[in-house]
Design a protein around this motif. Sequence first.
Motif, short mmCIF file in Angstrom:
data_model
loop_
_atom_site.label_atom_id
_atom_site.label_comp_id
_atom_site.label_asym_id
_atom_site.label_seq_id
_atom_site.Cartn_x
_atom_site.Cartn_y
_atom_site.Cartn_z
N ASP A 344 0.81 -1.23 0.00
CA ASP A 344 0.00 0.00 0.00
C ASP A 344 0.84 1.27 0.00
O ASP A 344 0.29 2.37 -0.10
CB ASP A 344 -0.95 0.00 1.20
CG ASP A 344 -2.26 -0.70 0.89
OD1 ASP A 344 -2.59 -0.80 -0.30
OD2 ASP A 344 -2.95 -1.13 1.83
N SER A 347 -0.01 3.31 -2.99
CA SER A 347 -1.38 3.81 -3.17
C SER A 347 -1.60 5.08 -2.35
O SER A 347 -1.06 5.23 -1.25
CB SER A 347 -2.39 2.74 -2.74
OG SER A 347 -3.71 3.25 -2.80
N HIS A 349 -4.71 5.94 -1.52
CA HIS A 349 -6.01 5.76 -0.87
C HIS A 349 -5.86 5.96 0.65
O HIS A 349 -4.86 5.52 1.24
CB HIS A 349 -6.54 4.35 -1.16
CG HIS A 349 -7.98 4.17 -0.82
ND1 HIS A 349 -8.43 4.05 0.47
CD2 HIS A 349 -9.08 4.13 -1.62
CE1 HIS A 349 -9.73 3.91 0.46
NE2 HIS A 349 -10.16 3.96 -0.79
N LEU A 372 3.46 -3.04 -10.16
CA LEU A 372 2.20 -2.60 -9.53
C LEU A 372 1.06 -2.54 -10.52
O LEU A 372 1.23 -2.16 -11.68
CB LEU A 372 2.40 -1.22 -8.90
CG LEU A 372 3.38 -1.16 -7.73
CD1 LEU A 372 3.73 0.28 -7.38
CD2 LEU A 372 2.80 -1.87 -6.52
N GLU A 374 -2.94 -1.13 -9.95
CA GLU A 374 -3.96 -0.65 -9.01
C GLU A 374 -5.28 -0.40 -9.72
O GLU A 374 -5.32 0.21 -10.80
CB GLU A 374 -3.50 0.64 -8.32
CG GLU A 374 -4.51 1.16 -7.30
CD GLU A 374 -4.01 2.34 -6.49
OE1 GLU A 374 -4.68 2.72 -5.51
OE2 GLU A 374 -2.93 2.87 -6.83
N THR A 375 -6.35 -0.88 -9.12
CA THR A 375 -7.70 -0.57 -9.56
C THR A 375 -8.26 0.45 -8.58
O THR A 375 -8.47 0.13 -7.40
CB THR A 375 -8.59 -1.83 -9.59
OG1 THR A 375 -8.00 -2.80 -10.46
CG2 THR A 375 -9.98 -1.48 -10.07
N ILE A 380 -5.00 -3.17 -4.93
CA ILE A 380 -3.73 -3.06 -5.62
C ILE A 380 -2.98 -4.38 -5.51
O ILE A 380 -3.12 -5.12 -4.53
CB ILE A 380 -2.89 -1.90 -5.00
CG1 ILE A 380 -1.61 -1.66 -5.81
CG2 ILE A 380 -2.59 -2.17 -3.53
CD1 ILE A 380 -0.86 -0.42 -5.35
N SER A 381 -2.21 -4.70 -6.55
CA SER A 381 -1.40 -5.93 -6.53
C SER A 381 0.01 -5.59 -6.98
O SER A 381 0.25 -4.56 -7.62
CB SER A 381 -2.01 -7.00 -7.45
OG SER A 381 -2.03 -6.55 -8.79
N GLY A 392 -6.88 -5.35 -0.87
CA GLY A 392 -8.06 -4.58 -1.25
C GLY A 392 -9.30 -5.09 -0.58
O GLY A 392 -9.26 -5.86 0.39
#
Length: 627
Positions: A344, A347, A349, A372, A374-375, A380-381, A392
Amino acid sequence: MTDFLQDRLKVALLVISLTGLIAGLVLSLAGFPQAADLAWSAGVIPVLAGLLAEIVRSLKGGEVGLDIVAALSMTAALIFGETLAAAVVALMYSGGTLLESFAEGRARHEMRSLLSRVPRTASRHLDGTLEEVPLEEIEPGDLLLIRQGDVAPVDGTLESGQAMLDQSALTGESLPVRLDHGAEVMSGSTNAGEAFDLRATRHAKDSTYAGIVRLVEAAQKSKAPMGRLADRYSMVFLAVTVVIAFAAWWFTGDPIRAVAVLVIATPCPLILAVPVALVAGLSRAAHFGVLIKGAKPLEALAQIKTLILDKTGTLTDGRPVVVAIESYGELSEAEVLHFAAALDQASKHPIAQALVAAAKARGEALPFPQNLDETAGEGISGIINGRKIAVGGSSYIASLVGTAGPELSTREAGEVVVALAVDGKPAGRLVMADTLRTGTADLLAGLRRRGIERILLATGDRQAVAEAVTEKLGLDAVRADLTPDQKVLLVLSERKNGPVMMVGDGVNDAPALAAADVGVAMGARGAAASAEAADVVLLVDHLDRLLSGLEIAQRSKRIALESVAVGISLSVAGMIAAALGYLTPVQGAVLQEVIDVAAILNALRALRITPTVPGLPAVTQAAARSA
């Protein structure tokens, strides 16, 4: 007349009265009594003229203040040739009004950035390009680009597939919400995810955020200013003064005795000691991180009977934190947090950032992820130390690996679950929630001991979430799903139980803060609108300072009342002595100065107030006591 010009006029009157008094004394000592009388009169007349103008304005507004006594004493002293006594009274009065003005304006200058987060321009799509336009030019139907971190300038509908919005400033909900295509977006919401397109449905002036601004302005205008503490006793004291002065003249035939009574009756213990005590209280409160915007809010704070609290960012920290970790595999709970936080890092978020903060607080050294994907708003992966990690929501993890793992056994209202998968298999879950501030129960108990009779919660959150968070706090009522105008109605309806204090930190709280008898904003992280609308701002992000501010306000007011009682008692005794002929007007003026000094010295005790702060170490409180 503006406050700036009024303050300059008061300074000028003080300088004139002081100059006239000193010049007259010099001329008198030099053997020029007539010139001394002229100098003293010249110092008195401008002050008297300003005082009479103020009295006329007060009478037109239906108010009768103790300024009438000062006007009578100066007028009578001039008429009967007691110019030195008149000059002393003029100096006392001009100095007192200037000090009172200082008390009213103390700390207001710290809060001038009204609604600093409101956008001024917007990015509008036009023929395949973007143009930056003022908000006034946005029309319904325009397509706007809302970048990450931008505030939605107008109400509209979401044209992109999805968007993550932080609506905490509007609804009080601390966790971002995901909106799908076609959903309504409120102005004032902050884009917490990827950039998206917004189709404007209203003009800026008609949007949600603008409506909140108007509520704030209307509530501020509707709140009647409190009169000076001195004026509450004006009619009785004025009547007593006139009766004693008239009786002294009637029974003795000596008008000078009446002048002496009026001079010593000039209510400087009220005019001076009260603002000194309140200013001292303001300064002391600021020392403990409580900014009170003037003497009137301080006095009002001391009388509060009902407290209304917002939830997010007020009762709670306003940030999601990890409250539980579940592992169902080879990883330990610490490793579940480690892998989730490491991934994370990539990200933006709010939930992702909260996980990273939790891991770093435990001293974790987090490797940076690779590959990476990310949706936005989903998960995220990526690769960490050669292992494939995904973090997620449960549906996101299930879409990658077929299942998010065993069902969570228990989950409280308001909690968010973050799932973790490692190498294509479910590995664990992290439960997050916006938790109560530490020591909240003790704080509320302390507030009740300080005279708060009712404590309520008012939040835009769901009822189930609000009740779950406050279950063990013993609140008198919980009001949830409230809009900003409904919070205002709640404040107004609670006035039947006594003066109301509202505490909040978001833009959605600003109208209620302005409508309350005392509005308190969490200024450390709160919105500029709430800080401007509030009467009190907690400069440090600790709700326990609310108890400190309340205690300082109550003790400052008590000291002010003590100063009034002592000062007026001595003044009445002096009036009786003057009526019996034991005091001349000049002696009465000098005695009144002695009374003033005694009252002010007592008022200055407010500078030594040291409140009891829950959780504050004893050594710190001892240091504050000696400060």
